[in-house]
Design a protein around this motif. Sequence first.
Motif: not given
Length: 450
Positions: A158-174
């Motif tokens: 399996s291979r999984r890519r994820l990105w998380l962002a929020a209205s407080n300015g956070f943005s990151g993934g792996y």
Amino acid sequence: MTQTADLEALTHAMIEAATRAGADQSDAIAVHAQATSIDVRKSDLELAERAEAVEIGLRVLIGGRQACVSASDHSAATIIEMAERAVAMAREAPVDDYLGLADPDQLARDADIAALEMADPGEDPLPDQLQALAFRAEAAAAEAPGISQIESANASFSRRRLWLAASNGFSGGYARTGHAVSTVAITGEGLGMERDYAGESRIWASDLPEPEAIGRLAAERTLARAGSRKPPTGAFPILYDRRVSPSLIGHLLGAVNGSAIARGASWLRKALQEQVLPEAFSLIEDPLRPRYASSRPFDAEGLPSRRRAIVENGVLTGWTLDLATGRKLGMESTASATRGLTSPPSPGNSNVALTQGAASVDDLLAEMGRGLVVTSMLGASINGTTGDYSRGAAGFWVEGGKIAYPVNECTIAGNLRDMLMTITAANDAEDWRSVQVPSLLVRGMTVAGA
């Protein structure tokens, strides 16, 4: 193939749509997941499965109310519809004043994701390559004298890519990968049939054992089960094999989870700063260990991951908290938030290790003298508030410090608080597991058998 930049763009599009729809705050997840699984049986292909999808999830918060929605379609029209539906749902939800995103100064910045080595840099294995691995595991198990059949052999990736962002300015993934091989073998026939298995998984293919070793271990375990019968009834010491010992520590982790503590539904709810394990034991969580299946640079609310002691020298040092449960309990988050596409954050653990002992399993068998080694369990009756514990079990009976015969169809019972205070650990924890727990000897439990 969906690129990381595309996932990032999707999360920011959802945040913008939520703001336009009237959300006070929002966070969004975009996931590209692909998986291939091959099952073989009798030297032939039994089942081949492949799945690939991009899915998106959005959480909105309005005045202490929240709602989560998800979709597998990620068109602009769908994102607008999702945001409007989520806002409408949130306005009808009950108020929880503890809900809310992290403050910007709490967020992870410049996480060194590459150092965690969570994704295998090699080429993704082809279905034919996975099938060859499964065939090799099956053949190795089938070669063992006394094995009547191989129920299944499996290889998967399996291979999984994820990105998380929020209205407080956070943005990151792996990204994260997983390679696995497993085998289930059978000995005997009819009512005398017994089965057992072996299986291992790794982030990187180069770390995975040879499939022949996995197949041989499945056969060895299965043959050891032949002739199982019920053990005697009484109070005996029980040795939890390292295959099942993580479940004991899992009950402790569940009892110190902030969600259970906030509800008052934990048998450890009054045990903060008290001894919950013998003094020789610490329970350490480290989400930053390279090449481990549950490593993470940040949690599901964008807080930076960090190493912490859940239990130190036997003493419970703190709860496992996300932002909301931390606020309810008047504490800081332990950066332990986990979440899915359709659910809000909740506390969870990653990469937990219990202190190992100095004794071998044979040493512990000699110490216990007469009792039960548990290698598998089924069913459970566990009272989360009192810690009363009862489970079906199978394994091996020990006489004179040596394994005498295999057993099945028995029940083991005790109280978790008392059980954990009597443990002695072996030195055999498997260092590839995300919950690393050695075999554990527990004294004074009840066995209900013949």
